[in-house]
Write a protein that holds these residues in place. Sequence first.
Motif, short mmCIF file in Angstrom:
data_model
loop_
_atom_site.label_atom_id
_atom_site.label_comp_id
_atom_site.label_asym_id
_atom_site.label_seq_id
_atom_site.Cartn_x
_atom_site.Cartn_y
_atom_site.Cartn_z
N VAL A 3 3.20 -6.52 9.92
CA VAL A 3 3.39 -5.40 10.85
C VAL A 3 2.04 -4.70 10.96
N VAL A 4 1.49 -4.66 12.17
CA VAL A 4 0.16 -4.08 12.39
C VAL A 4 0.32 -2.65 12.88
N VAL A 5 -0.39 -1.74 12.21
CA VAL A 5 -0.40 -0.33 12.56
C VAL A 5 -1.85 0.12 12.67
N GLN A 6 -2.03 1.34 13.16
CA GLN A 6 -3.37 1.93 13.19
C GLN A 6 -3.40 3.19 12.35
N LEU A 7 -4.45 3.32 11.57
CA LEU A 7 -4.76 4.55 10.85
C LEU A 7 -6.15 4.96 11.30
N ASN A 8 -6.22 6.07 12.03
CA ASN A 8 -7.48 6.54 12.61
C ASN A 8 -8.21 5.43 13.37
N GLY A 9 -7.46 4.68 14.14
CA GLY A 9 -8.02 3.65 15.01
C GLY A 9 -8.28 2.31 14.36
N GLU A 10 -8.13 2.22 13.04
CA GLU A 10 -8.37 0.96 12.34
C GLU A 10 -7.07 0.19 12.16
N PRO A 11 -7.06 -1.10 12.52
CA PRO A 11 -5.82 -1.88 12.37
C PRO A 11 -5.59 -2.31 10.91
N LEU A 12 -4.43 -1.97 10.40
CA LEU A 12 -3.99 -2.40 9.08
C LEU A 12 -2.73 -3.23 9.25
N ALA A 13 -2.61 -4.27 8.45
CA ALA A 13 -1.44 -5.15 8.54
C ALA A 13 -0.68 -5.11 7.22
N PHE A 14 0.59 -4.74 7.31
CA PHE A 14 1.47 -4.67 6.14
C PHE A 14 2.38 -5.88 6.13
N PRO A 15 2.65 -6.45 4.95
CA PRO A 15 3.62 -7.55 4.91
C PRO A 15 4.96 -7.06 5.49
N ALA A 16 5.52 -7.83 6.40
CA ALA A 16 6.76 -7.42 7.07
C ALA A 16 7.88 -7.20 6.07
N THR A 17 7.86 -7.91 4.96
CA THR A 17 8.90 -7.77 3.94
C THR A 17 8.85 -6.41 3.25
N LEU A 81 5.26 6.42 5.06
CA LEU A 81 3.81 6.37 5.24
C LEU A 81 3.47 6.80 6.66
N ALA A 82 2.61 7.82 6.77
CA ALA A 82 2.20 8.32 8.08
C ALA A 82 1.24 7.34 8.74
N VAL A 83 1.49 6.99 10.00
CA VAL A 83 0.59 6.11 10.76
C VAL A 83 0.43 6.66 12.17
N ASP A 84 -0.72 6.35 12.77
CA ASP A 84 -1.01 6.80 14.13
C ASP A 84 -0.22 6.03 15.18
N LYS A 85 -0.19 4.72 15.01
CA LYS A 85 0.35 3.85 16.05
C LYS A 85 0.90 2.59 15.41
N VAL A 86 1.96 2.06 15.97
CA VAL A 86 2.50 0.77 15.54
C VAL A 86 2.23 -0.22 16.67
N GLU A 87 1.45 -1.25 16.36
CA GLU A 87 1.07 -2.23 17.38
C GLU A 87 2.11 -3.34 17.52
N GLY A 88 2.77 -3.71 16.44
CA GLY A 88 3.75 -4.77 16.49
C GLY A 88 3.57 -5.77 15.38
N VAL A 89 4.20 -6.92 15.54
CA VAL A 89 4.19 -7.97 14.52
C VAL A 89 3.19 -9.04 14.91
N GLN A 90 2.41 -9.48 13.92
CA GLN A 90 1.49 -10.60 14.15
C GLN A 90 1.65 -11.59 13.00
N TYR A 91 1.23 -12.80 13.27
CA TYR A 91 1.24 -13.83 12.25
C TYR A 91 -0.20 -14.09 11.83
N PHE A 92 -0.47 -13.93 10.56
CA PHE A 92 -1.79 -14.22 10.01
C PHE A 92 -1.62 -15.29 8.94
N ASN A 93 -2.54 -16.23 8.92
CA ASN A 93 -2.56 -17.24 7.87
C ASN A 93 -3.48 -16.73 6.77
N VAL A 94 -2.93 -16.45 5.60
CA VAL A 94 -3.74 -15.88 4.53
C VAL A 94 -4.84 -16.84 4.07
#
Length: 142
Positions: A3-17, A81-94
């Motif tokens: 799940v990709v969100v923004q904190l002060n314009g920076e994209p952070l990705a949290f495990p969907a689980t 957790l406070a976040v600026d924006k929720v961008e959506g779900v992405q798939y990343f290969n670790v």
Amino acid sequence: MWVVVQLNGEPLAFPATLIKEVVPWLPLNPVPSHAVGVKGLISLRGETLAVMDVLEMNGAGVVEDPSFMLVLDFPESRVGLAVDKVEGVQYFNVDDMDTNMAGGYILGTISRDERLYQLINATALEQLMAQFTDVATLDGMD
């Protein structure tokens, strides 16, 4: 899945689980302590949650005008957790992750479409939050 969100314009990705739900920002009740990074308390469907600002905990500023709250479902606790924006779900290969900038609650980074996504290490994030406040002591306050 992340799940990709923004904190002060920076994209952070949290495990969907880790994400129990995403809710629009709601007014918070003040916290009767000065725990760094705790923005306040909220009652959500009968459960009292501490709402955290991970930027403040990490000494990287504050989330000035949050629009959403992620409800993080850790093994030992549940917090907002406070976040600026929720961008959506992405798939990343670790396997494609660069660990040169890993540390703290950042597992590593992935570059895609000229953006650098920071992938969150859920265990390290929970440990960071526990260092700043004992969320369990906040649970009984309504």
